[in-house]
Design an enzyme around this catalytic site. Structure first.
Site, PDB file in Angstrom:
ATOM      1  N   LYS A   1     -37.812 -13.653  34.955  1.00  0.00           N
ATOM      2  CA  LYS A   1     -37.458 -13.084  33.648  1.00  0.00           C
ATOM      3  C   LYS A   1     -36.375 -12.017  33.781  1.00  0.00           C
ATOM      4  O   LYS A   1     -35.528 -11.868  32.916  1.00  0.00           O
ATOM      5  CB  LYS A   1     -38.707 -12.541  32.954  1.00  0.00           C
ATOM      6  CG  LYS A   1     -39.542 -13.691  32.409  1.00  0.00           C
ATOM      7  CD  LYS A   1     -40.844 -13.277  31.803  1.00  0.00           C
ATOM      8  CE  LYS A   1     -41.566 -14.526  31.283  1.00  0.00           C
ATOM      9  NZ  LYS A   1     -42.967 -14.306  31.027  1.00  0.00           N
TER      10      LYS A   1
ATOM     11  N   LYS B   1     -43.528 -27.446  33.912  1.00  0.00           N
ATOM     12  CA  LYS B   1     -44.791 -27.401  33.185  1.00  0.00           C
ATOM     13  C   LYS B   1     -44.526 -27.449  31.676  1.00  0.00           C
ATOM     14  O   LYS B   1     -43.549 -26.864  31.209  1.00  0.00           O
ATOM     15  CB  LYS B   1     -45.504 -26.087  33.541  1.00  0.00           C
ATOM     16  CG  LYS B   1     -46.999 -26.122  33.293  1.00  0.00           C
ATOM     17  CD  LYS B   1     -47.653 -24.882  33.875  1.00  0.00           C
ATOM     18  CE  LYS B   1     -47.861 -23.878  32.772  1.00  0.00           C
ATOM     19  NZ  LYS B   1     -48.817 -22.839  33.084  1.00  0.00           N
TER      20      LYS B   1
ATOM     21  N   LYS C   1     -44.360 -24.006  25.476  1.00  0.00           N
ATOM     22  CA  LYS C   1     -43.866 -23.852  24.105  1.00  0.00           C
ATOM     23  C   LYS C   1     -42.537 -23.102  24.063  1.00  0.00           C
ATOM     24  O   LYS C   1     -41.875 -23.061  23.053  1.00  0.00           O
ATOM     25  CB  LYS C   1     -44.909 -23.124  23.257  1.00  0.00           C
ATOM     26  CG  LYS C   1     -45.325 -21.783  23.842  1.00  0.00           C
ATOM     27  CD  LYS C   1     -46.705 -21.361  23.417  1.00  0.00           C
ATOM     28  CE  LYS C   1     -47.133 -20.114  24.184  1.00  0.00           C
ATOM     29  NZ  LYS C   1     -48.353 -20.151  24.856  1.00  0.00           N
TER      30      LYS C   1
END
Length: 332
Positions: free
Chosen positions: A114, A196, A199
């Site tokens: 991130k 994976k 969303k």
């Protein structure tokens, strides 16, 4: 009578839940509820490490609670609560921050990934959130934490913090173990089966949401990436088909070998149709129940208030123990 072991787990209300969340986590929790003393939490404090729309955060928090119950998690057998309703989580996280090293947190792969994307604007919350996760787990004398591979590193850190605190003061925390179900379903992206299902991906055809209507599910599965082999086979060389087999296997409890035999000689179209129908049959009753629960706000309020009361009692006891050992004066 032997005391049941404690399990703690939670899901962030930072987006709509996917089929991956359901098959990889929630469906397994349902199987654990009779065997363990379970705390299932909506971890809203974790969600704000990235900006959230306030009204949407409230909506998703209630929806996740409703999904837990609609999926078969019994609020009478388990403690269901919203993380921010138990102040001990935030308090314990601060205390544990003082027993955690910057080096440990900067090695967390999720943080590194991130930080690369966000650069200078990465928040201290994103850096520190593994400590909050450690507090979540340690406050309940948790024995086992159901984790996927991506969270294993955070659990290791929670164990290290617990051991460090226990060594400095005296045994205070149980050192939790990872709980990895025998057949944990790891559901991959339908468009890129090397990742994976998530969303947060840009392509909505890559994921199925728990609340997706049947026609959307059919369309997404019919568009799922396959290959030119043309045989339904459980093989790393056919990651798209392998992923669809995993989805069907997690829903029907058939083994991958049984699925291979069933579709011997038939092409991908029939196989995809059957996977779509299995997903729809699994999710439709859950969707109906979720809508029913969301219409009954008083019922959900009772559940999360009752859950918070029990969680508060257990977590505050642990927090007081921590405070005493550190040397704080406990308010009488």
């Amino acid at each position: 009578m032997e005391e049941k072991k404690v399990i703690f787990s939670g899901i962030k209300p930072s987006g709509d839940l996917t089929l991956g969340n359901y098959l990889g986590a929630i469906k397994n929790w349902v199987k654990l509820q009779d065997e363990y003393d379970s705390y299932f939490c909506v971890v809203d404090l974790h969600a704000i490490t990235v900006r959230q729309e306030p009204a949407l955060l409230r909506k998703r928090t209630l929806e996740i609670l409703a999904i837990y119950i609609a999926s078969g998690i019994d609020p009478e057998k388990n403690t269901l609560f919203i993380q921010s309703h138990v102040p001990a989580h935030s308090e314990a996280a601060w205390l544990l921050n003082c027993f955690t090293y910057m080096g440990e947190l900067s090695r967390m792969t999720q943080y590194k990934d991130k930080a690369q994307k966000l650069g200078e604007s990465i928040s201290a919350g994103l850096f520190n959130y593994p400590v909050l996760m450690a507090a979540d787990i340690l406050l309940y004398n948790t024995d086992l934490v159901p984790v996927g591979k991506d969270q294993k590193q955070h659990l290791e850190l929670a164990r290290d913090i617990a051991i460090r605190f226990n060594n400095l003061y005296s045994p205070t925390f149980k050192v939790p173990e990872a709980y990895i179900p025998e057949r944990a379903a790891k559901i991959m992206d339908l468009q890129d089966p090397s990742k994976k299902m998530s969303k947060s991906e840009d392509n909505p055809n890559g994921y199925i949401l728990i609340m997706d209507p049947p026609e959307v599910i059919r369309k997404k599965i019919s568009r799922a990436v396959t290959d030119t082999v043309g045989i339904v086979r459980y093989s790393d060389e056919q990651p798209g088909i392998k992923n669809l087999i995993n989805i069907l296997s997690a829903i029907t409890n058939m083994t991958p070998e049984e699925i291979e035999r069933r579709y011997e000689g038939s092409g991908y179209a029939k196989f995809k149709e059957d996977v779509a129908e299995a997903v729809i049959n699994e999710l439709t009753p859950i969707q109906n129940k979720v809508k029913e629960l969301l219409d009954d706000k008083t019922y959900l309020e009772n559940i999360y208030n009752k859950g918070a009361e029990k969680a508060n009692y257990v977590a505050t006891k642990t927090l007081r123990k921590m405070q005493r050992k550190i040397g704080f004066i406990i308010k009488q």
